[in-house]
Design a protein around this motif. Structure first.
Motif, PDB file in Angstrom:
ATOM      1  N   GLU A   1      10.900   0.317   6.281  1.00 25.14           N
ATOM      2  CA  GLU A   1       9.629   0.319   7.003  1.00 25.14           C
ATOM      3  C   GLU A   1       8.915   1.668   6.949  1.00 25.14           C
ATOM      4  O   GLU A   1       7.737   1.769   7.289  1.00 25.14           O
ATOM      5  CB  GLU A   1       9.833  -0.102   8.464  1.00 25.14           C
ATOM      6  N   GLN A   2       9.626   2.713   6.532  1.00 21.61           N
ATOM      7  CA  GLN A   2       9.022   4.033   6.437  1.00 21.61           C
ATOM      8  C   GLN A   2       8.494   4.346   5.039  1.00 21.61           C
ATOM      9  O   GLN A   2       7.885   5.392   4.828  1.00 21.61           O
ATOM     10  CB  GLN A   2      10.028   5.102   6.851  1.00 21.61           C
ATOM     11  N   LEU A   3       8.704   3.455   4.104  1.00 28.75           N
ATOM     12  CA  LEU A   3       8.201   3.665   2.750  1.00 28.75           C
ATOM     13  C   LEU A   3       6.697   3.431   2.702  1.00 28.75           C
ATOM     14  O   LEU A   3       6.192   2.445   3.236  1.00 28.75           O
ATOM     15  CB  LEU A   3       8.893   2.709   1.772  1.00 28.75           C
ATOM     16  N   THR A   4       5.996   4.332   2.055  1.00 29.73           N
ATOM     17  CA  THR A   4       4.568   4.149   1.855  1.00 29.73           C
ATOM     18  C   THR A   4       4.340   3.170   0.706  1.00 29.73           C
ATOM     19  O   THR A   4       5.277   2.803  -0.014  1.00 29.73           O
ATOM     20  CB  THR A   4       3.898   5.486   1.540  1.00 29.73           C
ATOM     21  N   GLN A   5       3.086   2.763   0.514  1.00 31.97           N
ATOM     22  CA  GLN A   5       2.785   1.848  -0.581  1.00 31.97           C
ATOM     23  C   GLN A   5       3.122   2.466  -1.935  1.00 31.97           C
ATOM     24  O   GLN A   5       3.754   1.812  -2.782  1.00 31.97           O
ATOM     25  CB  GLN A   5       1.312   1.431  -0.522  1.00 31.97           C
ATOM     26  N   PRO A   6       2.721   3.735  -2.191  1.00 29.66           N
ATOM     27  CA  PRO A   6       3.141   4.357  -3.460  1.00 29.66           C
ATOM     28  C   PRO A   6       4.657   4.500  -3.573  1.00 29.66           C
ATOM     29  O   PRO A   6       5.218   4.374  -4.667  1.00 29.66           O
ATOM     30  CB  PRO A   6       2.457   5.732  -3.421  1.00 29.66           C
ATOM     31  N   GLY A   7       5.323   4.747  -2.437  1.00 30.87           N
ATOM     32  CA  GLY A   7       6.778   4.857  -2.460  1.00 30.87           C
ATOM     33  C   GLY A   7       7.437   3.550  -2.842  1.00 30.87           C
ATOM     34  O   GLY A   7       8.418   3.531  -3.604  1.00 30.87           O
TER      35      GLY A   7
END
Length: 235
Positions: A89-95
């Motif tokens: 849930e802490q991953l960004t879209q680019p991540g």
């Protein structure tokens, strides 16, 4: 620890209702006799750290099997090693895009992906309360047994051995020894920066200052200013 606990008074021991610890039987065995009445909880940080270790082990093994060497800066799996350990849930879209691309390029057998999914399922056990936690735990078992990843199967056996203590996390309102771990880490940092303390009293005072522990001190006397000499101006 066993000797220290047996040195405490019965009234002091009776006041302890919950114990948070690492998933290691040595700690639990030491608590059986003096604190048999207390609820034992596996600290969620240490449980998830075991899952993160499994993900890292599978990544390293896959890296070695596919490329024949340890991770290098340009290798797909090595480039996403930190993303694999980040909460989903802490991953960004680019991540997320980088994570998917790295797994597609460097995980031909899908074992790293399976280990990552197992880690997230174990995290979900702590995120869900009540009966939902037990249901998620069963999903974790089915996934770990079904994907046939040796490291993940070993983690599942460990979790089964500590299932009651892991689920007790919700019954105790999220008991954790995070504060104790933080103080221990700070103590080690102070000791390392000080390059050793010859005087234990000074070492103790330094720790109290850095850890924010309050203690009673003597009130200092107010310094009286000396009167200025006649004819001398203040510079």
């Amino acid at each position: 620890m066993d000797r220290w606990l047996h040195a405490r008074t019965p009234n002091w021991l009776a006041g302890i209702s919950t114990v948070a610890l690492d998933p290691w039987r040595g700690y639990a065995s030491a608590l059986v006799v003096p604190l048999g009445h207390a609820t034992v909880v596996v600290d969620h940080f240490h449980a998830i750290r075991l899952a993160n270790t499994v993900v890292d082990q599978v990544r390293r093994r896959t890296q070695q099997a596919t490329l024949g060497h340890r991770g290098r800066k340009r290798d797909p799996l090595y480039r996403i090693r930190k993303l694999l350990l980040t909460a989903a849930e802490q991953l960004t879209q680019p991540g997320r895009a980088r994570l998917r691309a790295g797994l597609a390029a460097g995980d031909p057998t899908g074992e790293v992906t399976a280990a990552w999914q197992g880690k997230e399922l174990l995290r979900a056990v702590y995120a869900r309360a009540g009966p939902a936690a037990s249901v998620t735990m069963e999903r974790f078992y089915r996934w770990s047994d079904g994907v046939q990843v040796p490291e993940l199967s070993r983690l599942a056996r460990t979790v089964r051995a500590w299932e009651a203590e892991i689920l007790a996390f919700h019954a105790t309102g999220g008991c954790s020894n995070g504060l104790t771990e933080a103080v221990n880490l700070l103590v080690k940092k102070v000791k390392r920066v000080g390059h050793g303390f010859r005087n234990f009293t000074n070492y103790r005072l330094r720790l109290l200052l850095h850890c924010g522990v309050g203690w009673q001190t003597h009130r200092t006397a107010r310094l009286r200013a000396r009167p200025l000499l006649s004819g001398v101006s203040r510079c």
